[in-house]
Design a protein around this motif. Sequence first.
Motif, short mmCIF file in Angstrom:
data_model
loop_
_atom_site.label_atom_id
_atom_site.label_comp_id
_atom_site.label_asym_id
_atom_site.label_seq_id
_atom_site.Cartn_x
_atom_site.Cartn_y
_atom_site.Cartn_z
N ASP A 198 0.80 -1.22 0.00
CA ASP A 198 0.00 0.00 0.00
C ASP A 198 0.84 1.27 0.00
OD1 ASP A 198 0.86 -0.31 2.59
OD2 ASP A 198 -1.10 -0.01 3.53
N ASN A 199 2.16 1.12 -0.11
CA ASN A 199 3.00 2.30 -0.35
C ASN A 199 3.06 2.63 -1.84
OD1 ASN A 199 3.90 2.88 2.38
ND2 ASN A 199 5.04 0.97 2.26
N ASP A 200 2.51 1.76 -2.66
CA ASP A 200 2.43 2.03 -4.10
C ASP A 200 1.27 2.98 -4.35
OD1 ASP A 200 3.04 1.87 -6.75
OD2 ASP A 200 2.47 -0.22 -7.02
N ALA A 201 1.22 3.54 -5.55
CA ALA A 201 0.14 4.46 -5.91
C ALA A 201 -1.20 3.73 -5.81
CB ALA A 201 0.35 4.98 -7.33
N ARG A 202 -2.20 4.38 -5.24
CA ARG A 202 -3.51 3.76 -5.08
C ARG A 202 -4.11 3.37 -6.43
NH1 ARG A 202 -4.75 5.72 0.34
NH2 ARG A 202 -6.95 5.15 0.29
N SER A 203 -3.79 4.15 -7.45
CA SER A 203 -4.32 3.85 -8.78
C SER A 203 -3.75 2.56 -9.35
CB SER A 203 -4.02 5.01 -9.74
OG SER A 203 -2.61 5.24 -9.82
#
Length: 378
Positions: A198-203
Amino acid sequence: MSLEQAAKAIELNAARGQTGAARLAILEAGNAEISRQLLGRMAEKYRRPLITFYLAAPPPPGERGEDFRRSPKTAPQEFNPQLDTLIRNVRARQDVVRFLLEDDESEPLPFVGSSKIADGVDSIARGIIETTGFDLAEFRRSSDIDKAFAYLRDRLEQSGIFVLLLGDLGSHHSKIESRAFRGYAIADPIAPFIVINDNDARSAWSFTALHEAAHVWLGQTGLSGASHEAAVERFCNDVAGAILLPAIEVRAIDRTRLRDWENTVNAIGEFAAERNISRAMVAYSLLREGKITTARYRDLDDHFYGAWLKTKEKKRDKDEERRGPNRYVILRHRLGPALVGLARQYVESGSLSPTKASSLLGVKPSAVRTFLHPEGAR
C-alpha cells in the motif's frame, strides 16, 4: 546500515582512541565482549529478536516463494530484512487462516493452480472474470479509484481470496518502498492470499491485485515487482491488462495524440482517469501494442513515478496537519473485510482464542473484541 550509521543508531560512541564504527567492527568480528544493554539496543534498532544475536549464524531469510521480480539470468534476491519479516508475518497469518478453514473442512478452491501459461492470456483473464463475477463497466462506474478497488477487492474476496494491503511492519518507520515489491501471492487452494504494497500508488492497486490473481490461477507463490524482465511477469501483467483495459481500446487511440511528449502525457492522463486505472498501466499497454517505443515508455514510467512521489509528499504534509482516522479503522481496511470477518466468526464461536486472533490481526489480545466490534466500543 553502514558501520558508521549502525554505531550511531545503537549509541556506540568513540572510546579509547577508537571511533564508534571501529568498535562495532571489533564486536562484529567477535573480538570483544558485548554488554547485555548494548545487545538490547541492537535488537531494537536492527529490528531483530534478542535471541537472534545468540545464534551460531545469521538466520536464513524468510521463505518468499519464487522471486518474480528477476529474470533467471539476474543475480540472486537481495538482502531485505524488512521484506523478509513482512513475508514471515503474512505466512504466519495465512497459516492461521488455513488451519481454521481446514478444521471446518472447507473444500479446496478449484481455480487455484488451474491454469498454465500455455493456456494464453485471454483464457486466464476470462477464468478470473467468470470466477469472481467482475464487471468492468461497474468498476469504471465507481466514483473514484478507491471505490473501484473496493469493488474489485470484494469480487476477489467473495471468490475465496484474502486481499491484504501491507507495506510495513506496523509503523511508517518500517515502510517498504514499492520499488522493492509491489505484490505477493500465496497460491494455496484452501486459503489463497494476495498482498498489495500500500506504499504504491492507489491507482495501481487494482492492476496489482489482478496481476497477483493471475499468479494464483497459475499456482505460483512469490513476490512481484515493477520489472517486466521475467516472462511470467509480463504474462501476468497482460492478464491484468486484458481485464482492466481491453487491447481494442488501446489500439483505438489516435497516434496523433501521441505525437510529442506533452500530448502523450495528457492523453494518457485523461485515458487513465476515465477508467479508474493508473497512467503507468496505460503507458505499458501502449508499449505492448506498439504505440510507443521502449525508450518512450521508460521515460513515461519515470515521469509518472516522480509525479506520484511529489503528490504523495504533499498528501503526507496535509495528513500531518490534521488528525487522521482511528488506527483500528486503518488496520481493518488494510487487512480487508474477508480476514476481519473470518476472525470475528471464529472468535465468536470460540474456535479462535483472543491470543491467536491478536497474532492474526496485529492487535493486543485485550483489544481483539474492541477491534472486531467497533460498533460496540465506547
